[in-house]
Design a protein around this motif. Sequence first.
Motif, PDB file in Angstrom:
ATOM      1  N   THR A 176       0.873  -1.178   0.000  1.00  0.00           N
ATOM      2  CA  THR A 176       0.000   0.000   0.000  1.00  0.00           C
ATOM      3  C   THR A 176       0.904   1.221   0.000  1.00  0.00           C
ATOM      4  O   THR A 176       1.550   1.529   1.009  1.00  0.00           O
ATOM      5  N   LEU A 177       0.933   1.908  -1.134  1.00  0.00           N
ATOM      6  CA  LEU A 177       1.904   2.993  -1.301  1.00  0.00           C
ATOM      7  C   LEU A 177       1.218   4.270  -1.763  1.00  0.00           C
ATOM      8  O   LEU A 177       0.120   4.244  -2.326  1.00  0.00           O
ATOM      9  N   GLY A 178       1.892   5.374  -1.537  1.00  0.00           N
ATOM     10  CA  GLY A 178       1.428   6.670  -2.015  1.00  0.00           C
ATOM     11  C   GLY A 178       2.483   7.325  -2.891  1.00  0.00           C
ATOM     12  O   GLY A 178       3.679   7.028  -2.777  1.00  0.00           O
ATOM     13  N   THR A 226       1.984   2.571   3.673  1.00  0.00           N
ATOM     14  CA  THR A 226       3.143   2.258   4.517  1.00  0.00           C
ATOM     15  C   THR A 226       4.423   2.853   3.927  1.00  0.00           C
ATOM     16  O   THR A 226       5.470   2.825   4.575  1.00  0.00           O
ATOM     17  N   ALA A 227       4.323   3.391   2.713  1.00  0.00           N
ATOM     18  CA  ALA A 227       5.483   4.017   2.059  1.00  0.00           C
ATOM     19  C   ALA A 227       4.982   5.090   1.099  1.00  0.00           C
ATOM     20  O   ALA A 227       3.916   4.950   0.493  1.00  0.00           O
ATOM     21  N   SER A 287      13.816   4.168   5.117  1.00  0.00           N
ATOM     22  CA  SER A 287      13.032   3.076   4.536  1.00  0.00           C
ATOM     23  C   SER A 287      13.396   1.758   5.179  1.00  0.00           C
ATOM     24  O   SER A 287      14.552   1.487   5.493  1.00  0.00           O
ATOM     25  N   GLN A 288      12.372   0.920   5.365  1.00  0.00           N
ATOM     26  CA  GLN A 288      12.567  -0.419   5.888  1.00  0.00           C
ATOM     27  C   GLN A 288      11.309  -1.227   5.589  1.00  0.00           C
ATOM     28  O   GLN A 288      10.361  -0.719   5.007  1.00  0.00           O
ATOM     29  N   ARG A 289      11.316  -2.490   5.998  1.00  0.00           N
ATOM     30  CA  ARG A 289      10.152  -3.332   5.787  1.00  0.00           C
ATOM     31  C   ARG A 289       8.983  -2.793   6.620  1.00  0.00           C
ATOM     32  O   ARG A 289       9.182  -2.284   7.728  1.00  0.00           O
ATOM     33  N   VAL A 347       9.913   6.458   3.444  1.00  0.00           N
ATOM     34  CA  VAL A 347       9.881   7.601   2.530  1.00  0.00           C
ATOM     35  C   VAL A 347      11.071   7.498   1.576  1.00  0.00           C
ATOM     36  O   VAL A 347      12.204   7.253   2.008  1.00  0.00           O
ATOM     37  N   VAL A 348      10.797   7.733   0.285  1.00  0.00           N
ATOM     38  CA  VAL A 348      11.850   7.786  -0.732  1.00  0.00           C
ATOM     39  C   VAL A 348      11.689   9.092  -1.500  1.00  0.00           C
ATOM     40  O   VAL A 348      10.575   9.458  -1.897  1.00  0.00           O
TER      41      VAL A 348
END
Length: 364
Positions: free
Chosen positions: A206-208, A267-268, A359-361, A297-298
């Motif tokens: 589940t990403l944005g 989650t990211a 960032s991580q799992r 976050v990237v």
Amino acid sequence: MTKTAPRRSRARPVQDPSQDTALPAGKATINDIARLTGVSKKTVSRVINDSPLVHPETREKILALMKQLGYTPDPQARGLAFRRSFLIGMIYDNPTAQYIVNMQYGALDALRDSGYELVVHPCDSTQEDYIDSVRRFALQQKLHGVILIPRVSEDEQLAAALREIGVRYVRIASIPLDAGPQMVVTQDRQAGTEAANYLESLGHRTLGLITGPRRYRSTIERGGGFVEGLNERGVELPADYTYEGGYTFESGVAGAEYLLAKSPRPTAIFACNDEMAAGVYKAAMRRGLSIPGDLSVVGYDDSPLASQLWPALTTIHLPIRDLGRQAAQMLLSDEPAPDEAATSAPRLVTPQLVVRDSSQRPKG
């Protein structure tokens, strides 16, 4: 009637440069150099422009005096002598100050000791007369060439206007838009895909996504590459999990507030530049979310901000300074023949993922 004997012209001796040089450092003019060395202004001009029509001893004394007085030739004056300019222009419409600064540093790296100078021209590409403004700037400065930075580099009408007035240019863009010798391509889509592959490999489903303005080609390429990368790994990014930002810190905050209010919560988040990623940090802090414990976050660019944030930001490294350096070097090189230009490949720059602490799992 008494005749007056004709006056005989006598060559003026070259003076000792160490005498009569009470001028403030850096304030001497070409007239001062001529007066203090006892030569004509034309002779000084010949020395400045490396003409062979000057006696070596005279040349040495003129150069010694120029160094002593800190005299630097005016690039525009040199341009008049050569019937061309020694000025390279940089045209930009970009809200990210650090991006522009790094680009300028790169161009200056290439121009150092070349005799060329850099002049910058900020503009607003949303204004109707901005192309006319750039055209006037190029003509008034008699520019040798122009570096076009996103987003103005993506404007075909601007490129056509520069071709019409005979001004060379190099475009920096996400995709090839012109002949090879006029392009530095940053391959943003490939980088967006790399960000997607990385986050999905950690287990994020589940990403944005926070993009730049739609009118920027980098928005299409970075965001499109991210969505495609997720799709290839069996993850769908719903349309309402994408927020159009403005490449600014404030738009990053707004975008993260919008995404973090979703259910299920991402989650990211991939932000298409580092300033917007910094905005995500602020929105997460407001909600009591930890990075990377609750949210990975990237970012994109790998600006100095990326390593200054805490935790340090995982981001896509784009060698911005090198982009400016390469573009300037291309303008300094000889212009290729039309047939050669048509078959030449553009210079490619490959962005790379830099993994840090944001960032991580995902939990669970």
